[in-house]
Design an enzyme around this catalytic site. Sequence first.
Site, PDB file in Angstrom:
ATOM      1  N   GLU A   1      29.441  37.210  34.608  1.00 20.82           N
ATOM      2  CA  GLU A   1      28.977  36.430  35.862  1.00 20.82           C
ATOM      3  C   GLU A   1      27.842  37.512  36.491  1.00 20.82           C
ATOM      4  OE1 GLU A   1      32.694  36.417  37.812  1.00 20.82           O
ATOM      5  OE2 GLU A   1      31.922  36.947  39.682  1.00 20.82           O
TER       6      GLU A   1
ATOM      7  N   GLY B   1      37.563  32.854  47.482  1.00 15.26           N
ATOM      8  CA  GLY B   1      36.403  33.663  46.883  1.00 15.26           C
ATOM      9  C   GLY B   1      36.676  35.202  47.006  1.00 15.26           C
TER      10      GLY B   1
ATOM     11  N   ASP C   1      41.646  38.567  36.510  1.00 15.72           N
ATOM     12  CA  ASP C   1      40.192  38.938  36.662  1.00 15.72           C
ATOM     13  C   ASP C   1      39.895  39.998  37.713  1.00 15.72           C
ATOM     14  OD1 ASP C   1      37.477  39.009  37.563  1.00 15.72           O
ATOM     15  OD2 ASP C   1      37.172  36.944  38.339  1.00 15.72           O
TER      16      ASP C   1
ATOM     17  N   ASP D   1      26.281  33.134  33.446  1.00 10.49           N
ATOM     18  CA  ASP D   1      26.176  32.562  34.839  1.00 10.49           C
ATOM     19  C   ASP D   1      24.880  31.658  34.888  1.00 10.49           C
ATOM     20  OD1 ASP D   1      27.094  33.253  38.068  1.00 10.49           O
ATOM     21  OD2 ASP D   1      25.071  32.586  37.834  1.00 10.49           O
TER      22      ASP D   1
ATOM     23  N   LYS E   1      43.300  36.639  40.344  1.00 13.19           N
ATOM     24  CA  LYS E   1      42.499  37.723  40.794  1.00 13.19           C
ATOM     25  C   LYS E   1      43.214  39.073  40.787  1.00 13.19           C
ATOM     26  CE  LYS E   1      38.537  35.696  41.300  1.00 13.19           C
ATOM     27  NZ  LYS E   1      37.169  36.372  40.798  1.00 13.19           N
TER      28      LYS E   1
ATOM     29  N   HIS F   1      30.961  31.099  33.934  1.00 12.58           N
ATOM     30  CA  HIS F   1      31.252  31.191  35.148  1.00 12.58           C
ATOM     31  C   HIS F   1      30.820  30.166  36.148  1.00 12.58           C
ATOM     32  CE1 HIS F   1      30.101  33.195  39.510  1.00 12.58           C
ATOM     33  NE2 HIS F   1      31.489  33.438  39.482  1.00 12.58           N
TER      34      HIS F   1
ATOM     35  N   ASP G   1      38.021  38.648  46.262  1.00 11.41           N
ATOM     36  CA  ASP G   1      38.455  39.596  45.065  1.00 11.41           C
ATOM     37  C   ASP G   1      38.259  40.879  45.437  1.00 11.41           C
ATOM     38  OD1 ASP G   1      36.023  40.791  43.947  1.00 11.41           O
ATOM     39  OD2 ASP G   1      35.320  38.546  43.761  1.00 11.41           O
TER      40      ASP G   1
ATOM     41  N   GLU H   1      39.235  39.709  32.649  1.00  6.30           N
ATOM     42  CA  GLU H   1      37.799  39.471  32.935  1.00  6.30           C
ATOM     43  C   GLU H   1      37.248  40.407  34.028  1.00  6.30           C
ATOM     44  OE1 GLU H   1      37.480  35.480  34.514  1.00  6.30           O
ATOM     45  OE2 GLU H   1      35.506  35.952  35.719  1.00  6.30           O
TER      46      GLU H   1
END
Lengths: 436, 436
Positions: free
Chosen positions: A301, A24, A248, A324, A220, A351, A26, A274
């Site tokens: 998101e 997770g 992203d 989202d 990412k 998302h 980023d 993104e």
Amino acid sequence: MPNPKIISFTVDDVRFPTSDDADGSDAMHGSPDYSAAYIVLKTDSDFEGHGLTFTLGRGTELCVEAAKYLCQFIVGMTLDEIRGDFAGLWRKLTSEPQFRWVGPEKGVIHLATGGVINAIWDLYAKVENKPLWKLVCDMSAEEMVSCIDFRYLTDALTPEEAIEILKANDSTAAVREKEMLESGFPAYTTSAGWLGYSDEKIVRLCNEGIADGWSHFKLKVGDNLEDDRRRAGIMRNTIGPDRKMMLDANQRWDVQQAIDWTNTLAEFNPWWIEEPTCPDDVLAHKAIGEGVHPIGIATGEQCQNRVMFKQFLQAGAIQFCQIDSCRLGGVNEVLSVLLLAKKFGVPVCPHAGGVGLCEYVNHLIMIDYIRIGASTDSHVAEFVDHLHEHFVDPCVIKNAAYMPPTAAGYSATMKPETIEKFRFPDGEVWSTRNSG
Amino acid sequence: MPNPKIISFTVDDVRFPTSDDADGSDAMHGSPDYSAAYIVLKTDSDFEGHGLTFTLGRGTELCVEAAKYLCQFIVGMTLDEIRGDFAGLWRKLTSEPQFRWVGPEKGVIHLATGGVINAIWDLYAKVENKPLWKLVCDMSAEEMVSCIDFRYLTDALTPEEAIEILKANDSTAAVREKEMLESGFPAYTTSAGWLGYSDEKIVRLCNEGIADGWSHFKLKVGDNLEDDRRRAGIMRNTIGPDRKMMLDANQRWDVQQAIDWTNTLAEFNPWWIEEPTCPDDVLAHKAIGEGVHPIGIATGEQCQNRVMFKQFLQAGAIQFCQIDSCRLGGVNEVLSVLLLAKKFGVPVCPHAGGVGLCEYVNHLIMIDYIRIGASTDSHVAEFVDHLHEHFVDPCVIKNAAYMPPTAAGYSATMKPETIEKFRFPDGEVWSTRNSG
């Protein structure tokens, strides 16, 4: 049809220590602990409505408190009363005259609204003994549109236009439903490209993904340009020229920086960039899109509500609409954005990931495909492979496609032992840490 | 210069039962209890920093909890450390990697940021023994600009441009400061036109306002068109043709409705229509402005951050920029919006009223006039005459103008007995009600 009355509720703060590894990670959220404000609506029958709003750890407690406040408005209501004027209830929750000041329709209180509304839909679908997507897909156009609060939307979409959009798809909906039941909705994977992953891990996960049939991979970016060039090259090299790669940046850049950085990565042929900049900035996304064409702009998101999505669509600022399921105020507001996206001809690519989002999204893409968007052209839904084991009815992926959920409800019911163990701060996972 | 270290803090939930009468009533907020999350930063010296964020009652508790979380980041910091990289601290508070998910930079957590940042500026000004406006006005252009986080702004305003704007005003700043000390900054009154007031009360308050020298009056509209026509006629008739009347719809309308409704009131010659629709909707404000010209568009009290103001200005969607001293993340972000407004040639007419907002705004208009906007042409600051008695250093109005504060600090220090009495839910005012 049973008509249970909501008589009480609980709201728990459930957090998973995902920051222990780099899952997770980023460019803006270095160490998320995927979490949820988890809502249970209890009724005067055996039916319960379970819903959640997704968060990253700290701050969940605010959503929990906000959800507790909002739940008070639905205690005492029967499901029939809610169904009878669902848009009215939605407006009541989002327009509470004192509470709305600390939003309105954004941030903490809107995330809480999403969780509460999601819990109502879960109850509704369980009572109807249908998965949520089927419940909504079986509604008439008028019934579906009656769930939507059109306030602030009518300059772009009226209820009449929404009904027209739905009716135009009616004759072919059954074919699409059959297709979904057979082969599911195309998904892409973000599991291979977290910012904190080593080059070797990216290669390994991409190769595993290819073996599992994935054709779209997300990377990412946004922390360091040289790293990004190397990592994008590695991913492109591993997945080959024909599979899609999406980038992203998680809001890291200003306009000119976004254009320059993205164009430097253009040689690796990304499909979209993104969240290149602030999620509030419609005009900046528009300018970036003009500067990086033909790479598409994706965001959503952290797009706070239908009014922001409306503007992104009106301005032609996005080529991919990433709704989202929790940041929007639940299914009702999601429906309005699906309809807006259809009207403006922009594919919805929801998302997901986090915790519970894949479970929710699985329903929303079925609704979009069968009744609204009615296309898989450039439509692809995010999938991230973690935390599904905590759900009673986890999403099912087959050949890189989301398969329609079969159990009644909206699929976000967590296992009781999960809630017990991960509840913050007193669950075993956290109390151990706090004391040690 | 003393360099106190912040060693602890308190955050109180202070609420005034203003809904008992119709003070503050508008088309979306029928019964506000003006409230504040009230922050006190304690130091290792006698200096304290007091700050608040304004709310409407329910929901204040969320801002209180969010402020407590954010305060933890500044405990242990000295004032010199903060001053040394104020923009860096601001970004740290607004970018906390887990917490930001429930914003980012909007709603509950951004209101809390505003309160905490305001408290720091109060401490800073008290240590320098200057009122806040004087502290900021005495800064060099570079020093002032160094307080601003330019993330997401550089497509509209760079630090270099900001310094140029400030320097262009330098040679005449002393003249403007002298002018402010002598005659103050023009204000307008909202006290006469609340939605819940009777026709007779409007007439009486307008006549009292005229006697006190007021030349600008605001009327709340948006609930019922016939009522609005009657009330607008009464106000115009009472104040005469030459004084300015502003209308405020508090977000009540969609685009076409806003155009139609406003044009129906055009015969009463309103100067602006305020908050005609959703505060998030840049494109809608632009469209409404085109439909009601020459009536100007004003918005800002619920404009969530600098990025939204940037877009309103870039799009030419507003003719009056109504910054809010608490909804924006404190003085640092306010400075960026003042500079943006100057660049785009839009007058800043701050939102005030509530509780503490007039006290804050009094400083901000001095900074704008002396160093940034440098004009009173179409610049006018809101004033509402209530709750000032709770402050140690309340704002001073003379001949319908805000006079520059003279006490050291940022003027939001409440009297200790006020906090004691109105603290929610245990203060005397509330505990009596709850039990009775």
